[in-house]
Design an enzyme around this catalytic site. Sequence first.
Site, mmCIF file in Angstrom:
data_model
loop_
_atom_site.group_PDB
_atom_site.id
_atom_site.type_symbol
_atom_site.label_atom_id
_atom_site.label_comp_id
_atom_site.label_asym_id
_atom_site.label_seq_id
_atom_site.Cartn_x
_atom_site.Cartn_y
_atom_site.Cartn_z
ATOM 1 N N ARG A 29 1.012 -1.252 -0.017
ATOM 2 C CA ARG A 29 0.069 0.049 0.102
ATOM 3 C C ARG A 29 0.655 1.481 -0.064
ATOM 4 O O ARG A 29 0.490 2.370 0.768
ATOM 5 C CB ARG A 29 -1.031 -0.025 1.199
ATOM 6 C CG ARG A 29 -1.978 -1.108 1.378
ATOM 7 C CD ARG A 29 -2.998 -0.956 0.183
ATOM 8 N NE ARG A 29 -4.294 -1.919 0.607
ATOM 9 C CZ ARG A 29 -5.070 -1.518 1.070
ATOM 10 N NH1 ARG A 29 -5.361 -0.154 1.421
ATOM 11 N NH2 ARG A 29 -6.373 -2.220 1.383
ATOM 12 N N ARG A 33 -3.218 7.100 1.188
ATOM 13 C CA ARG A 33 -3.777 7.923 1.810
ATOM 14 C C ARG A 33 -2.753 8.868 2.799
ATOM 15 O O ARG A 33 -3.067 9.809 3.251
ATOM 16 C CB ARG A 33 -5.139 7.729 2.537
ATOM 17 C CG ARG A 33 -6.239 7.304 1.648
ATOM 18 C CD ARG A 33 -7.362 6.958 2.337
ATOM 19 N NE ARG A 33 -7.076 5.621 2.659
ATOM 20 C CZ ARG A 33 -7.955 4.825 3.422
ATOM 21 N NH1 ARG A 33 -9.169 5.494 3.873
ATOM 22 N NH2 ARG A 33 -7.628 3.624 3.791
ATOM 23 N N ARG A 42 -6.584 12.212 -5.922
ATOM 24 C CA ARG A 42 -7.941 11.547 -5.583
ATOM 25 C C ARG A 42 -9.150 12.403 -5.689
ATOM 26 O O ARG A 42 -10.136 12.047 -5.953
ATOM 27 C CB ARG A 42 -7.808 11.046 -3.952
ATOM 28 C CG ARG A 42 -8.157 9.587 -3.613
ATOM 29 C CD ARG A 42 -8.540 8.563 -4.298
ATOM 30 N NE ARG A 42 -9.294 7.751 -3.650
ATOM 31 C CZ ARG A 42 -10.835 7.942 -3.671
ATOM 32 N NH1 ARG A 42 -11.399 8.566 -4.385
ATOM 33 N NH2 ARG A 42 -11.307 7.309 -2.737
ATOM 34 N N ASP A 79 -7.303 -2.442 -7.308
ATOM 35 C CA ASP A 79 -7.775 -2.912 -5.906
ATOM 36 C C ASP A 79 -8.200 -4.600 -6.082
ATOM 37 O O ASP A 79 -8.627 -4.567 -7.430
ATOM 38 C CB ASP A 79 -8.992 -2.225 -5.427
ATOM 39 C CG ASP A 79 -9.238 -2.652 -4.000
ATOM 40 O OD1 ASP A 79 -8.662 -1.855 -3.114
ATOM 41 O OD2 ASP A 79 -10.121 -3.273 -3.679
ATOM 42 N N TYR A 155 -15.408 -10.943 0.759
ATOM 43 C CA TYR A 155 -16.072 -9.765 0.573
ATOM 44 C C TYR A 155 -17.338 -9.987 -0.263
ATOM 45 O O TYR A 155 -18.431 -9.182 -0.211
ATOM 46 C CB TYR A 155 -15.220 -8.710 -0.191
ATOM 47 C CG TYR A 155 -13.910 -8.268 0.655
ATOM 48 C CD1 TYR A 155 -14.218 -6.698 1.416
ATOM 49 C CD2 TYR A 155 -12.667 -8.878 0.695
ATOM 50 C CE1 TYR A 155 -13.076 -6.534 2.268
ATOM 51 C CE2 TYR A 155 -11.879 -8.316 1.245
ATOM 52 C CZ TYR A 155 -11.812 -7.336 2.197
ATOM 53 O OH TYR A 155 -10.988 -6.951 2.882
HETATM 54 O O1 1CP Z 1 0.379 1.080 -3.082
HETATM 55 C C1 1CP Z 1 -0.748 0.268 -3.221
HETATM 56 O O2 1CP Z 1 -0.363 -0.820 -2.705
HETATM 57 C C2 1CP Z 1 -1.971 0.549 -3.838
HETATM 58 C C3 1CP Z 1 -2.717 -0.429 -4.592
HETATM 59 C C4 1CP Z 1 -3.765 -1.225 -3.660
HETATM 60 C C5 1CP Z 1 -3.464 -2.508 -3.322
HETATM 61 C C6 1CP Z 1 -2.234 -3.609 -3.633
HETATM 62 C C7 1CP Z 1 -5.035 -0.854 -3.169
HETATM 63 C C8 1CP Z 1 -5.399 0.499 -3.205
HETATM 64 N N1 1CP Z 1 -5.615 -1.588 -2.699
HETATM 65 C C9 1CP Z 1 -4.894 -3.020 -2.859
HETATM 66 C C10 1CP Z 1 -5.230 -4.406 -2.270
HETATM 67 C C11 1CP Z 1 -6.353 -4.530 -1.402
HETATM 68 N N2 1CP Z 1 -7.714 -3.929 -1.456
HETATM 69 C C12 1CP Z 1 -6.318 -5.628 -0.443
HETATM 70 C C13 1CP Z 1 -5.160 -6.431 -0.117
HETATM 71 C C14 1CP Z 1 -4.012 -5.757 0.705
HETATM 72 C C15 1CP Z 1 -4.333 -5.592 2.239
HETATM 73 O O3 1CP Z 1 -4.545 -6.504 2.946
HETATM 74 O O4 1CP Z 1 -4.328 -4.574 2.524
HETATM 75 C C16 1CP Z 1 -7.572 -5.598 0.195
HETATM 76 C C17 1CP Z 1 -8.033 -6.289 1.388
HETATM 77 C C18 1CP Z 1 -8.164 -4.524 -0.473
HETATM 78 C C19 1CP Z 1 -9.608 -4.157 -0.273
HETATM 79 C C20 1CP Z 1 -9.913 -2.776 0.184
HETATM 80 N N3 1CP Z 1 -9.731 -1.564 -0.680
HETATM 81 C C21 1CP Z 1 -9.853 -2.201 1.334
HETATM 82 C C22 1CP Z 1 -9.589 -2.859 2.628
HETATM 83 C C23 1CP Z 1 -10.810 -3.024 3.517
HETATM 84 C C24 1CP Z 1 -10.736 -3.923 4.746
HETATM 85 O O5 1CP Z 1 -11.572 -5.067 4.692
HETATM 86 O O6 1CP Z 1 -9.900 -3.618 5.502
HETATM 87 C C25 1CP Z 1 -9.845 -0.696 1.353
HETATM 88 C C26 1CP Z 1 -9.775 0.319 2.320
HETATM 89 C C27 1CP Z 1 -9.834 -0.679 -0.045
HETATM 90 C C28 1CP Z 1 -9.708 0.666 -0.779
HETATM 91 C C29 1CP Z 1 -8.360 1.228 -1.398
HETATM 92 N N4 1CP Z 1 -7.772 0.445 -2.186
HETATM 93 C C30 1CP Z 1 -6.450 1.105 -2.356
HETATM 94 C C31 1CP Z 1 -6.520 2.393 -1.678
HETATM 95 C C32 1CP Z 1 -5.410 3.469 -1.782
HETATM 96 C C33 1CP Z 1 -7.771 2.234 -0.958
HETATM 97 C C34 1CP Z 1 -8.040 3.539 -0.106
HETATM 98 C C35 1CP Z 1 -9.066 4.142 -1.073
HETATM 99 C C36 1CP Z 1 -9.081 5.939 -0.625
HETATM 100 O O7 1CP Z 1 -8.160 6.439 -1.386
HETATM 101 O O8 1CP Z 1 -9.811 6.295 0.022
#
Ligand code: 1CP
Length: 351
Positions: A29, A33, A42, A79, A155
């Site tokens: 990640r 943010r 964003r 994502d 999910y």
């Molecule tokens: O730099 C990076 O790694 C960004 C690319 C990336 C990746 C690899 C994002 C952007 N999401 C992911 C993978 C991801 N998404 C996972 C696997 C990694 C982990 O366990 O953290 C999971 C479970 C998700 C699902 C997801 N998408 C969540 C987690 C929810 C939970 O159950 O806790 C969230 C918050 C998102 C949204 C998201 N995805 C990525 C970002 C930067 C965000 C936040 C969105 C925003 O800008 O508000």
Amino acid sequence: MNQNRSSSKKMLRTLAGVVEAVPPIWLMRQAGRYLPEYLALRREEPDFIAFCLNPDLASEATLQPIRRFGLDASILFADILLLPHAAGQKVWFEKDHGPRLELFSDKQQLIRLDWDRAAGELSPVYETVRRLRRDLPQDCTLIGFAGSPWTVSTYMIAGGKDADRWQARTLAWSDPVLLDDLLERLGAATVKYLCAQVEAGADVIQLFESWAEGLPQPLFERVVIRPTQAIVRKLKARFPGLPVIGFPRGCGTLLMDYVQGTGVDAVSLDMSQANAAMLNLLSKDAVLQGGLDPALLATGGPLLAAEITRLLDLMAGRPYVFNLGHGISKETPPEHVEQLIRLIRETPPQP
Ligand code: 1CP
């Protein structure tokens, strides 16, 4: 011999088993943010799915941490929930609420989604990968990724984050035919999605099994190992030299089964797995990644320095990719990432 052993990319050499004096560094990640430039970007597209499917915005978000910190690898900005979205299950993100997915009371509807077309719907992601291939520094490895089927299914089944994965586990026991069918369809779409990422220019693939925690061994074997093994086999049949990293977060000592059973080239450790007892159970040449507590990176200071030293000592003599035990948190001051990189690159090599 694996050609990647002599690659100009440190990350690829490490994944091929070479022990580097200073490990390659990237952070799960790493875009997101905690970076002011990401928050500004964003604001141009508040709809998160639309943001991921816009190659201008997604490639820029991917490049931001590379420009700022000079990391050894970049991970495509996308994502794990894009695939269910592309298969026709509505996915949206509510502020401070995480992901929401269309909830099907009849779980058979999950099977009837448009799985054959899902990967084809994600062509903007492949365009992002092509642009990154062109724009990244030569020595920076490009990581493509997907969620592993079990994690994505948790999910899809619950319509969002599933506390304790209760709903997915219940379905796994009560209707094994349905759950296994869903995992197979997800797996097949994931293979197509990942092959297209590699064709567009991804050097490495990481499979996020973020919810590997809390599964009894037979279920772990059935819903984590078997579907992941099928994906790895198919990827390797198509691209024999492609390195694949697995991240079975929270699986404890089932890590050994995971490494042997799935055929991944490298395994990413969570915080609790980066210890000597666990490493003693793994072969000396297993390629490892990760382990640093994101809460400590958010804290910074002398305890961060001490923990980095502990991890580097623990991993001395092994092929190791420096990374966190889970994603970076949005509270992390970017200066702490700079401090981390400086500390790792300036620590004298271990004998
Ligand atoms: O730099 C990076 O790694 C960004 C690319 C990336 C990746 C690899 C994002 C952007 N999401 C992911 C993978 C991801 N998404 C996972 C696997 C990694 C982990 O366990 O953290 C999971 C479970 C998700 C699902 C997801 N998408 C969540 C987690 C929810 C939970 O159950 O806790 C969230 C918050 C998102 C949204 C998201 N995805 C990525 C970002 C930067 C965000 C936040 C969105 C925003 O800008 O508000």
